[in-house]
Design a protein around this motif. Sequence first.
Motif, short mmCIF file in Angstrom:
data_model
loop_
_atom_site.label_atom_id
_atom_site.label_comp_id
_atom_site.label_asym_id
_atom_site.label_seq_id
_atom_site.Cartn_x
_atom_site.Cartn_y
_atom_site.Cartn_z
N SER A 85 0.96 -0.94 -0.06
CA SER A 85 0.32 0.09 0.18
C SER A 85 0.92 1.13 -0.14
CB SER A 85 -1.11 -0.24 1.51
OG SER A 85 -0.01 -0.29 3.05
N ASN A 105 1.64 1.74 4.73
CA ASN A 105 0.36 1.24 5.48
C ASN A 105 -0.26 1.75 6.71
OD1 ASN A 105 2.59 0.29 6.96
ND2 ASN A 105 1.88 -2.20 7.63
N GLY A 127 -3.23 0.38 -3.17
CA GLY A 127 -2.50 -1.42 -2.35
C GLY A 127 -3.30 -2.64 -3.25
#
Length: 408
Positions: A85, A105, A127
């Motif tokens: 992500s 993240n 992501g």
Amino acid sequence: MWVKILLKLLLLTMFIGSACAFETLTKDNFAEPVIEPKLKDYYMSGEQISFNFTILPKTDEDAKLIGGTSGNPRLYEFNTSLDSSTITVMVSYTSGGGATKKGDNYLAVDVYGPEGGVSKINVKISGVVPSISIRVSEIVALAVDIQDAEENAIRPVKIKVINENAFSKDISELEEKYKHLVGKVDELENKGVSVSDLRVKLKNAKEKIDEGKSYYSSKKYLDADKSLSSAEDLLNKAEMLIEEKKISFLIDETKNKLNEMFTKMAEFEVIVNNLKSKGEPTLEYETKLATYKQYYLNLNTKIESAEDYLNKGLYDEAKIKAEEVNKKANQYISEIESIIASLQQKTPTQAQGTFGTNFFEGFTEWLNKNRDKLITYGGGAVGLLIVVFVVYKGVKRYMKRRKWDELK
């Protein structure tokens, strides 16, 4: 002197704490967040996903509250459960200007509060949807935690994730469980147990399994999950009901064994009383009989405990207790039968022979003396009926023997 220093430190700490504290934010300080593009109903594991999430103050006054101050920022924390992500946050201020920060993240961003406050906070998330082990799972695509704010002042963004392989696996397992439970129900029915309620549950479960398969084939995964969840619930309830009926049947079977034990004790006592009336030594047998009566009372108490466990849904405890009583009842019945047989061999004339006047006189006398015991052991009228059954058996044996003697 030390007291004065400590007081100064305490006041300084209180001043710093009050300077860092902000007004507590709630969901009412924020407008409805804007998500672009609109999220789908579900995503497949491994699918790429990207969206923008814009945080807006509800009013001009809120714009001045949701940030910090020009020299003391309020901390915003952003996190996601997406794999591989990227989080990009752009803070825009009403007076112009702003700041951009990027992370993976998790990302922590200081939001200041210049004159006019915060115009908006734009969050861009991208992501890969992670793998899951079950059919459908909800994961957090974006969560926002704000310093000095109530929990979920900004609702987390959640997405539903689909695992196709789990669907096919669960459908196969549900079909196998259905067939297995049908077999269990057939076994109960063959024993004489009423199973109509079980048949209905299993029929409904099969319909839900077939419905779920149809939705799955049409890629209507959320509908399929709902149907299969209903099937799981029905099968689980059927499984519990099967276990309940099995244990209930075992308890009834064990009660019948206890009735049989009572019948054997009554027969044993009639023979002992008959021998005693003839002047035969019977102390050893009277002692054994008294012991078996106590065993019988103890087993009755235990079978009542088994019923209580069953009524409370404690199936394992109920089964263990009922099996224990059943085993012991069978053992005692066998022992009493062995004693009766030995007495009949020892004194054939008195014990098994002519069930004539002496027998019935002895039995009537015994019945009158032991009426209260019968009620205790056999449950009122039921106990008396059992003893009548013993008499009936005795009469049959007597009539058969008499007929044989006449034929000779």
